[in-house]
Motif scaffolding. Structure first.
Motif, PDB file in Angstrom:
ATOM      1  N   ASN A 266       0.857  -1.186   0.000  1.00  0.00           N
ATOM      2  CA  ASN A 266       0.000   0.000   0.000  1.00  0.00           C
ATOM      3  C   ASN A 266       0.891   1.232   0.000  1.00  0.00           C
ATOM      4  O   ASN A 266       1.660   1.446   0.943  1.00  0.00           O
ATOM      5  CB  ASN A 266      -0.909  -0.010   1.227  1.00  0.00           C
ATOM      6  CG  ASN A 266      -1.976   1.077   1.161  1.00  0.00           C
ATOM      7  OD1 ASN A 266      -1.793   2.094   0.502  1.00  0.00           O
ATOM      8  ND2 ASN A 266      -3.080   0.858   1.855  1.00  0.00           N
ATOM      9  N   ALA A 267       0.782   2.049  -1.047  1.00  0.00           N
ATOM     10  CA  ALA A 267       1.635   3.231  -1.175  1.00  0.00           C
ATOM     11  C   ALA A 267       0.950   4.498  -0.714  1.00  0.00           C
ATOM     12  O   ALA A 267       1.434   5.602  -0.982  1.00  0.00           O
ATOM     13  CB  ALA A 267       2.092   3.386  -2.621  1.00  0.00           C
ATOM     14  N   GLY A 268      -0.174   4.376  -0.034  1.00  0.00           N
ATOM     15  CA  GLY A 268      -0.888   5.570   0.422  1.00  0.00           C
ATOM     16  C   GLY A 268      -1.848   6.072  -0.633  1.00  0.00           C
ATOM     17  O   GLY A 268      -2.286   5.319  -1.510  1.00  0.00           O
ATOM     18  N   LYS A 269      -2.153   7.343  -0.574  1.00  0.00           N
ATOM     19  CA  LYS A 269      -3.116   7.929  -1.505  1.00  0.00           C
ATOM     20  C   LYS A 269      -2.413   8.665  -2.625  1.00  0.00           C
ATOM     21  O   LYS A 269      -1.399   9.312  -2.419  1.00  0.00           O
ATOM     22  CB  LYS A 269      -4.067   8.892  -0.769  1.00  0.00           C
ATOM     23  CG  LYS A 269      -5.033   8.193   0.176  1.00  0.00           C
ATOM     24  CD  LYS A 269      -6.028   9.177   0.742  1.00  0.00           C
ATOM     25  CE  LYS A 269      -7.043   8.475   1.645  1.00  0.00           C
ATOM     26  NZ  LYS A 269      -8.038   9.432   2.192  1.00  0.00           N
ATOM     27  N   ALA A 270      -3.001   8.551  -3.827  1.00  0.00           N
ATOM     28  CA  ALA A 270      -2.502   9.284  -4.982  1.00  0.00           C
ATOM     29  C   ALA A 270      -3.024  10.711  -4.925  1.00  0.00           C
ATOM     30  O   ALA A 270      -3.785  11.094  -4.031  1.00  0.00           O
ATOM     31  CB  ALA A 270      -2.944   8.596  -6.271  1.00  0.00           C
ATOM     32  N   ALA A 271      -2.588  11.534  -5.904  1.00  0.00           N
ATOM     33  CA  ALA A 271      -3.021  12.931  -5.941  1.00  0.00           C
ATOM     34  C   ALA A 271      -4.528  13.055  -6.097  1.00  0.00           C
ATOM     35  O   ALA A 271      -5.141  14.023  -5.651  1.00  0.00           O
ATOM     36  CB  ALA A 271      -2.314  13.653  -7.086  1.00  0.00           C
ATOM     37  N   SER A 272      -5.159  12.053  -6.730  1.00  0.00           N
ATOM     38  CA  SER A 272      -6.604  12.083  -6.929  1.00  0.00           C
ATOM     39  C   SER A 272      -7.370  11.742  -5.665  1.00  0.00           C
ATOM     40  O   SER A 272      -8.597  11.865  -5.618  1.00  0.00           O
ATOM     41  CB  SER A 272      -6.992  11.097  -8.040  1.00  0.00           C
ATOM     42  OG  SER A 272      -6.608   9.777  -7.691  1.00  0.00           O
ATOM     43  N   GLY A 273      -6.658  11.284  -4.615  1.00  0.00           N
ATOM     44  CA  GLY A 273      -7.310  10.924  -3.370  1.00  0.00           C
ATOM     45  C   GLY A 273      -7.592   9.441  -3.246  1.00  0.00           C
ATOM     46  O   GLY A 273      -7.979   8.959  -2.176  1.00  0.00           O
TER      47      GLY A 273
ATOM     48  N   CYS B 104       2.891  -3.021  -6.991  1.00  0.00           N
ATOM     49  CA  CYS B 104       3.109  -4.456  -7.141  1.00  0.00           C
ATOM     50  C   CYS B 104       4.550  -4.719  -7.574  1.00  0.00           C
ATOM     51  O   CYS B 104       5.018  -4.151  -8.566  1.00  0.00           O
ATOM     52  CB  CYS B 104       2.167  -5.047  -8.179  1.00  0.00           C
ATOM     53  SG  CYS B 104       0.447  -5.182  -7.632  1.00  0.00           S
ATOM     54  N   SER B 105       5.235  -5.558  -6.828  1.00  0.00           N
ATOM     55  CA  SER B 105       6.523  -6.086  -7.278  1.00  0.00           C
ATOM     56  C   SER B 105       6.225  -7.286  -8.165  1.00  0.00           C
ATOM     57  O   SER B 105       5.393  -8.140  -7.807  1.00  0.00           O
ATOM     58  CB  SER B 105       7.386  -6.511  -6.088  1.00  0.00           C
ATOM     59  OG  SER B 105       7.667  -5.397  -5.256  1.00  0.00           O
ATOM     60  N   VAL B 106       6.860  -7.346  -9.326  1.00  0.00           N
ATOM     61  CA  VAL B 106       6.532  -8.394 -10.304  1.00  0.00           C
ATOM     62  C   VAL B 106       7.799  -9.056 -10.821  1.00  0.00           C
ATOM     63  O   VAL B 106       8.911  -8.525 -10.679  1.00  0.00           O
ATOM     64  CB  VAL B 106       5.720  -7.817 -11.481  1.00  0.00           C
ATOM     65  CG1 VAL B 106       4.391  -7.238 -10.999  1.00  0.00           C
ATOM     66  CG2 VAL B 106       6.515  -6.730 -12.205  1.00  0.00           C
ATOM     67  N   ALA B 107       7.608 -10.217 -11.430  1.00  0.00           N
ATOM     68  CA  ALA B 107       8.698 -10.952 -12.058  1.00  0.00           C
ATOM     69  C   ALA B 107       8.195 -11.466 -13.407  1.00  0.00           C
ATOM     70  O   ALA B 107       6.987 -11.705 -13.586  1.00  0.00           O
ATOM     71  CB  ALA B 107       9.150 -12.111 -11.179  1.00  0.00           C
ATOM     72  N   ASP B 108       9.107 -11.611 -14.358  1.00  0.00           N
ATOM     73  CA  ASP B 108       8.698 -12.099 -15.667  1.00  0.00           C
ATOM     74  C   ASP B 108       8.446 -13.604 -15.619  1.00  0.00           C
ATOM     75  O   ASP B 108       8.547 -14.242 -14.561  1.00  0.00           O
ATOM     76  CB  ASP B 108       9.732 -11.737 -16.731  1.00  0.00           C
ATOM     77  CG  ASP B 108      11.104 -12.357 -16.469  1.00  0.00           C
ATOM     78  OD1 ASP B 108      11.182 -13.343 -15.713  1.00  0.00           O
ATOM     79  OD2 ASP B 108      12.101 -11.850 -17.023  1.00  0.00           O
TER      80      ASP B 108
END
Length: 209
Positions: A97-104, A110-114
């Motif tokens: 969870n990165a918190g809230k974006a500018a839009s609220g 997501c950390s991803v792998a191929d």
């Protein structure tokens, strides 16, 4: 005056958005970071100040210009790889969870792998949501030339719509500022007219023959 405001606003939008798009396309960091766009926004605000637009309107246009300058490279960074990039499926390894974006709205990363299990260096937020879980598959677009980092695919035209709304607001602000400055200049001119023929004491001078 309306056409003058439209020209000023349109030129401002083209230069602000254009520098950001060119920066992302060519990989020039000074343009891609939005610094050149901020300079264009400042120049537009200075022009409105020189034509004696109201300070409040100049401030509003300046804020809109800054928002446009910061938003344009982000939108371009999503359009460029979609235009010339490649699409691949990746697997989610973790969700934060990165918190809230500018839009609220809440933003998740997501950390991803191929498909070979090699981790992707950047975390993906487009397409990553509250219901995303490790093991889920996401679609990302990446630039083979490496000029733009891999990005998730976001449904809809939200970023472009927001960019268009900012551009339209900037043009409208320029029109209102230019028209307002024209009316203010004429009002001041009309107010000073009765004193044009006044004598040194501020009274109309008599016709001396």
């Amino acid at each position: 005056m309306v056409s003058k405001g439209i020209r000023a606003g349109t030129f401002g939008v083209l230069t602000i958005v254009g520098t950001g798009a060119i920066g992302v396309w060519t990989g020039m960091s000074v343009l891609a970071d939005g610094e050149a766009g901020l300079a264009c926004a400042g120049t537009l605000a200075l022009y409105l100040a020189l034509v004696r637009a109201g300070r409040a309107l100049v401030g509003i246009v300046a804020v809109l210009g800054v928002c446009l300058a910061l938003h344009a490279p982000q939108v371009a960074a999503g359009v460029v790889p979609a235009d010339r990039g490649r699409v691949q499926s990746v697997v989610v390894t973790s969700v934060d969870n990165a918190g809230k974006a500018a839009s609220g709205r809440a933003r998740y990363l997501c950390s991803v792998a191929d498909q070979d299990g090699v981790p992707v260096k950047v975390r993906i937020w487009r397409g990553c949501g509250r219901n995303t879980r490790p093991g889920d598959a996401l679609i990302v677009v990446y630039d083979p030339q490496g000029r733009v980092s891999p990005r998730g695919v976001e449904a809809g035209a939200g970023p472009l719509r927001d960019l268009a709304a900012l551009a339209a607001a900037l043009v409208a602000g320029c029109v209102i500022a230019v028209v307002g400055s024209y009316r203010l200049t004429h009002a001041l001119s009309a107010t000073s007219r009765p004193f044009a023929d006044a004598d040194g004491c501020g009274h109309p001078s008599a016709d001396r023959r």
